[in-house]
Design an enzyme around this catalytic site. Structure first.
Site, mmCIF file in Angstrom:
data_model
loop_
_atom_site.group_PDB
_atom_site.id
_atom_site.type_symbol
_atom_site.label_atom_id
_atom_site.label_comp_id
_atom_site.label_asym_id
_atom_site.label_seq_id
_atom_site.Cartn_x
_atom_site.Cartn_y
_atom_site.Cartn_z
ATOM 1 N N ARG A 197 -2.947 4.269 -16.693
ATOM 2 C CA ARG A 197 -1.754 3.628 -17.263
ATOM 3 C C ARG A 197 -1.135 4.478 -18.380
ATOM 4 N NH1 ARG A 197 -3.078 -2.923 -17.415
ATOM 5 N NH2 ARG A 197 -2.338 -3.299 -15.304
ATOM 6 N N GLY A 251 -4.980 -5.121 -7.816
ATOM 7 C CA GLY A 251 -6.223 -4.441 -8.201
ATOM 8 C C GLY A 251 -7.144 -4.093 -7.045
ATOM 9 N N LYS A 260 -8.471 -16.062 -0.669
ATOM 10 C CA LYS A 260 -7.965 -17.433 -0.550
ATOM 11 C C LYS A 260 -6.477 -17.525 -0.236
ATOM 12 C CE LYS A 260 -11.435 -19.487 -3.610
ATOM 13 N NZ LYS A 260 -11.653 -20.308 -4.815
#
Length: 397
Positions: A36, A355, A198
């Protein structure tokens, strides 16, 4: 584009307040992944080249409006300095008031000032107008280079943009350009890969994508919920059985929108979830009652690669199986390698984010072949869900 970039701004002699995301992983006081930090370097060097004075605003962790010494941005200074050789990096012990004003007043020509954690002030996450005004008073131009924080309406991401001439930094510009190319005005056919555990966490995403893409490939534990909804038994596999009606509604919406949904044709099952566990490939309808589906099988991968080959644009969020452990990384690796190869040939525009996705593409060794990999998590997902991001909307004036 509806927003300005650094190319549109006169920065000569001006203090540019730059919102960055340097919320990097740390261990024993040292940065363990400087990605980053490295990604904000082009913005900083371009501001300096235009005669501007870059002053960095950033958050670190979740101090919840209190000063928490172990969440100080002071600890990222060495990594920031390493990323900016030949440029002096100065740290100010507050992001407003005396310490910030003094550090900025004393800035030299080839210098960057990093201000202390904006979240040490309770007004940051509340988007307090007083804090936004105090931040804005420090500079003459606002540059947002933190797409990963753009889904938050905070004082340093949204409030300040209303008070100063504003533009997108190079990283923000790259993110927005890539996402616009993938979902806004894409080259068709468009295929999206959505994986993960999910369905319930990605309802908005699936609902938006089926109206925007030509093909939707569903993988991971999420696919099991769709299989259950269609009356296919999945043994001990992860599945949200209470989401069956929702899954059927998504399938119906896709049908109405002309979006082809691709679910596993064959499965890799095992009795235990561990590296090297004994596994077998079976038709999707034949999962034993005592087994778990941990990956998609070779016939599924063949179908996916066929869809990739017939597509022009790919958006990827989430793995196809339990990619963290072998051999259940096979489908994700094979599909990712095909996408990487097609991108390298110039046949596919590929954009990925999230991620787990970034970790999976790195593991497959193809991250550098993709057109663009977003470093943003929540902001990337919300953009894919079709939501307006406050930090981006504020740049449109």
């Amino acid at each position: 584009m509806a927003w300005k970039t650094l190319d549109d701004m006169d920065l000569a002699g001006k203090v540019a307040l730059v919102r960055v995301d340097v919320n990097v992983p740390m261990e024993n006081g040292k940065v363990t992944d400087a990605t980053r930090i490295e990604r904000i370097v082009p913005t900083i060097t371009d501001i300096l080249a235009k005669g501007g004075k870059p002053v960095l605003l950033a958050h670190f962790d979740r101090p919840k409006g209190k000063v928490v010494p172990e969440m100080s941005l002071r600890q990222v200074v060495p990594a920031l300095q390493a990323a900016l050789p030949g440029i002096k990096v100065t740290f100010a012990s507050d992001c407003i008031g005396g310490p910030a004003k003094i550090a900025i007043a004393e800035m030299g020509d080839n210098e960057v000032v990093l201000l202390e954690n904006t979240r040490f002030h309770a007004g940051e996450e509340k988007n307090d107008p007083m804090l936004a005004a105090s931040l804005a008073a420090l500079g003459e131009v606002y540059v947002n280079d933190a797409f990963s924080a753009a889904h938050r309406a905070h004082a340093s991401t949204e409030g300040i943009a209303r008070l100063l001439p504003s533009c997108a930094g190079r990283l923000m510009q790259a993110e927005l350009s890539a996402l616009e190319a993938a979902l806004g005005t894409p080259q068709r056919p468009v295929v999206a890969v959505v994986g993960g555990a999910k369905v319930s966490t990605k309802l908005d995403l699936l609902g938006n994508l089926v109206t925007k893409v030509n093909h939707l490939i569903i993988g991971g534990g999420m696919a099991n919920t769709f299989l259950v909804a269609q009356g296919i038994e999945v043994g001990k596999s992860l599945a949200e059985r209470d989401m069956a009606e929702t899954a059927l509604a998504i399938l119906a919406k896709a049908d109405q929108s002309g979006c082809a949904i691709h679910l596993p044709k064959d499965i890799v099952v095992a009795r235990e979830f561990k590296a090297g566990a004994a596994s077998e490939v079976l038709p999707v309808t034949e999962c034993p009652a005592d087994a778990m589906i941990l990956d998609a099988g070779p016939a599924t991968v063949a179908n996916i690669t066929e869809v990739f080959s017939a597509s022009r644009t790919l958006i990827w969020n989430g793995p196809l199986g339990a990619f963290e452990i072998e051999p259940f990384d096979a489908a994700t690796n094979a599909a990712a390698q095909k996408a990487g190869a097609l991108t390298a040939e110039g046949a596919l525009i590929s954009v990925a984010g999230g991620g787990d996705t970034v970790a999976a593409l790195n593991k497959a060794g193809v991250a550098d072949q993709f057109t663009y990999i977003s470093s943003a998590g929540g902001a990337f997902l919300e953009w894919m869900e079709g939501k307006d991001l406050p930090g981006v909307a504020a740049l449109k004036g």
